[in-house]
Motif scaffolding. Structure first.
Motif, mmCIF file in Angstrom:
data_model
loop_
_atom_site.group_PDB
_atom_site.id
_atom_site.type_symbol
_atom_site.label_atom_id
_atom_site.label_comp_id
_atom_site.label_asym_id
_atom_site.label_seq_id
_atom_site.Cartn_x
_atom_site.Cartn_y
_atom_site.Cartn_z
ATOM 1 N N ILE A 295 20.803 -79.517 -59.939
ATOM 2 C CA ILE A 295 21.650 -78.606 -60.718
ATOM 3 C C ILE A 295 22.801 -78.045 -59.879
ATOM 4 O O ILE A 295 23.798 -77.576 -60.413
ATOM 5 C CB ILE A 295 20.802 -77.473 -61.345
ATOM 6 N N PHE B 299 26.485 -75.034 -59.918
ATOM 7 C CA PHE B 299 26.723 -73.692 -59.362
ATOM 8 C C PHE B 299 26.043 -73.612 -58.001
ATOM 9 O O PHE B 299 25.182 -74.420 -57.660
ATOM 10 C CB PHE B 299 26.224 -72.599 -60.311
ATOM 11 N N MET C 49 20.492 -69.331 -52.225
ATOM 12 C CA MET C 49 20.172 -69.218 -50.802
ATOM 13 C C MET C 49 21.377 -69.463 -49.905
ATOM 14 O O MET C 49 21.370 -69.071 -48.738
ATOM 15 C CB MET C 49 19.024 -70.160 -50.436
ATOM 16 N N LEU C 50 22.408 -70.139 -50.439
ATOM 17 C CA LEU C 50 23.634 -70.296 -49.648
ATOM 18 C C LEU C 50 24.297 -68.927 -49.490
ATOM 19 O O LEU C 50 24.700 -68.543 -48.390
ATOM 20 C CB LEU C 50 24.578 -71.296 -50.325
ATOM 21 N N MET D 87 22.750 -66.089 -49.698
ATOM 22 C CA MET D 87 21.887 -65.269 -48.850
ATOM 23 C C MET D 87 22.120 -65.598 -47.372
ATOM 24 O O MET D 87 22.053 -64.724 -46.508
ATOM 25 C CB MET D 87 20.413 -65.458 -49.204
ATOM 26 N N ALA D 88 22.432 -66.871 -47.098
ATOM 27 C CA ALA D 88 22.731 -67.276 -45.719
ATOM 28 C C ALA D 88 24.059 -66.670 -45.262
ATOM 29 O O ALA D 88 24.176 -66.185 -44.133
ATOM 30 C CB ALA D 88 22.772 -68.798 -45.607
ATOM 31 N N TYR D 89 25.071 -66.673 -46.166
ATOM 32 C CA TYR D 89 26.348 -66.026 -45.822
ATOM 33 C C TYR D 89 26.112 -64.547 -45.514
ATOM 34 O O TYR D 89 26.612 -64.012 -44.525
ATOM 35 C CB TYR D 89 27.336 -66.112 -46.999
ATOM 36 N N TYR E 202 14.375 -58.824 -44.415
ATOM 37 C CA TYR E 202 15.626 -59.161 -45.104
ATOM 38 C C TYR E 202 15.245 -59.667 -46.491
ATOM 39 O O TYR E 202 14.525 -60.663 -46.613
ATOM 40 C CB TYR E 202 16.370 -60.232 -44.292
ATOM 41 N N ALA E 203 15.660 -58.945 -47.524
ATOM 42 C CA ALA E 203 15.253 -59.294 -48.889
ATOM 43 C C ALA E 203 16.436 -59.182 -49.834
ATOM 44 O O ALA E 203 17.282 -58.299 -49.673
ATOM 45 C CB ALA E 203 14.136 -58.362 -49.361
ATOM 46 N N VAL E 204 16.491 -60.070 -50.816
ATOM 47 C CA VAL E 204 17.568 -60.004 -51.807
ATOM 48 C C VAL E 204 17.037 -60.274 -53.209
ATOM 49 O O VAL E 204 15.980 -60.873 -53.397
ATOM 50 C CB VAL E 204 18.697 -61.030 -51.533
ATOM 51 N N ARG E 205 17.840 -59.807 -54.167
ATOM 52 C CA ARG E 205 17.623 -60.154 -55.565
ATOM 53 C C ARG E 205 18.892 -60.848 -56.040
ATOM 54 O O ARG E 205 20.000 -60.352 -55.831
ATOM 55 C CB ARG E 205 17.366 -58.881 -56.373
ATOM 56 N N PHE E 206 18.734 -62.006 -56.668
ATOM 57 C CA PHE E 206 19.894 -62.764 -57.153
ATOM 58 C C PHE E 206 20.225 -62.269 -58.560
ATOM 59 O O PHE E 206 19.389 -62.324 -59.466
ATOM 60 C CB PHE E 206 19.580 -64.263 -57.160
ATOM 61 N N ILE F 213 24.715 -66.133 -61.236
ATOM 62 C CA ILE F 213 24.994 -67.393 -60.551
ATOM 63 C C ILE F 213 26.445 -67.413 -60.067
ATOM 64 O O ILE F 213 27.315 -66.727 -60.612
ATOM 65 C CB ILE F 213 24.676 -68.630 -61.422
#
Lengths: 152, 154
Positions: free
Chosen positions: B42, B58, B62-63, B65-67, B84-88, B91
């Protein structure tokens, strides 16, 4: 709906070797220009035994499982309907190229929101190194979109 | 240790230098697909994306999150990062220009050092939130330049 009886189930554990060339390619892919992450000399000059594994790369190594689709197959989820909802890393000690890391994933939770239109699968993975030392704990929350779920 | 010897403990609410990335290209997504091992079509195969009901491919969450992680590693040695934590949230389409930011939300003293809490975000050129995150960083006591403080610099 995803069968919640899978909550608590362990997925197959596996080991992955961290490769130097792969780390250098990853650094390029994320625009990382600090030579620490791609140049062995720079890494050693900074006190590292080899190229360090950058903060999010453990997630990539987890995708190197013998069957990266193990979770989706077990829960019968279509890859076209999944989105990455949340990701967390708790770090215990650094990992470097040359390390052999062991991944032990567990299905920690499964729940639905919006009348089942969205389902969430929580996978917790413990990562340890070849010396049996804890490296990190990962939590990945996958969102499954169910268009039909919204109608019911 | 020369980099850490000059580390200056930030004040609560202090912002770290922002990182600007993009516009995100199809090549970026192809490179990340190969380097990360995330081969979900995708993100790279427009035919697959359209069959899945999307207008286009799209970016991998994780790209981004890496930035965003680069904001942290540009600032402190990676070994200081505890969590280190994130919420997406949304998109990221091809062509997006991203701004990765971090702000210190709390500073607490430990027995031997300090713990910093940070709130993190990735926004696009329209200020749409893509990622919301949090991190904690543990600053070892020896990393603070006491000589500089003793001499009353700054």
């Amino acid at each position: 709906m995803i069968d919640t009886s899978h909550i608590g189930a362990a997925l197959p554990a596996f080991e992955v070797e961290v490769e130097r060339g792969r780390l250098a390619l990853f650094a390029k892919a994320i625009g990382q220009t600090d030579p620490l992450y791609s140049d062995l000399e720079a890494a050693r000059a900074a006190g590292h035994p080899d190229l360090p594994v950058p903060p999010t790369f453990l997630f990539c190594l987890e995708m190197d499982a013998p069957d990266p689709a193990a979770l989706r197959k077990r829960l019968d989820i279509d890859i076209a309907r999944v989105l990455h909802g949340e990701q967390r890393f708790r770090y215990h000690r650094p990992a470097h190229a040359g390390d052999r890391l062991r991944f032990e994933p567990v299905i920690a939770d499964i729940y639905a929101k919006k009348g089942g239109a969205l389902e969430f699968v929580v996978r917790d993975t413990r990562v340890s190194n070849q010396h049996g030392e804890a490296v990190a704990d990962l939590r990945c929350v996958t969102v499954v979109r169910n268009p039909q779920g919204a109608e019911s | 240790m020369s980099a850490t010897a000059t580390f200056k403990l930030p004040a609560a609410d202090q912002a770290l230098p922002e990182l600007a990335v993009g516009p995100v290209s199809r090549l970026d997504l192809a490179l990340y697909c190969g380097a990360s091992g995330d081969h979900n079509p995708i993100h790279v195969d427009i035919d697959f994306a359209r069959r899945a009901g999307m207008d286009d491919v799209f970016a991998h969450g994780m790209l981004s999150m890496a930035y965003l992680g680069r904001v942290l590693t540009d600032w402190v040695p990676q070994s200081w990062i505890e969590d280190y934590a994130v919420r997406f949230s949304a998109i990221t389409p091809v062509g997006a220009r991203l701004r990765c930011s971090a702000r210190v939300s709390g500073v607490s003293a430990l027995d031997h050092g300090w713990r910093l809490r940070l709130v993190l975000a990735v926004l696009d050129q329209n200020d749409e939130l893509k990622i919301k995150g949090e991190a904690t960083v543990r600053v070892p006591a020896e990393a603070i330049n006491t000589v500089e403080n003793d001499h009353g610099e700054a």
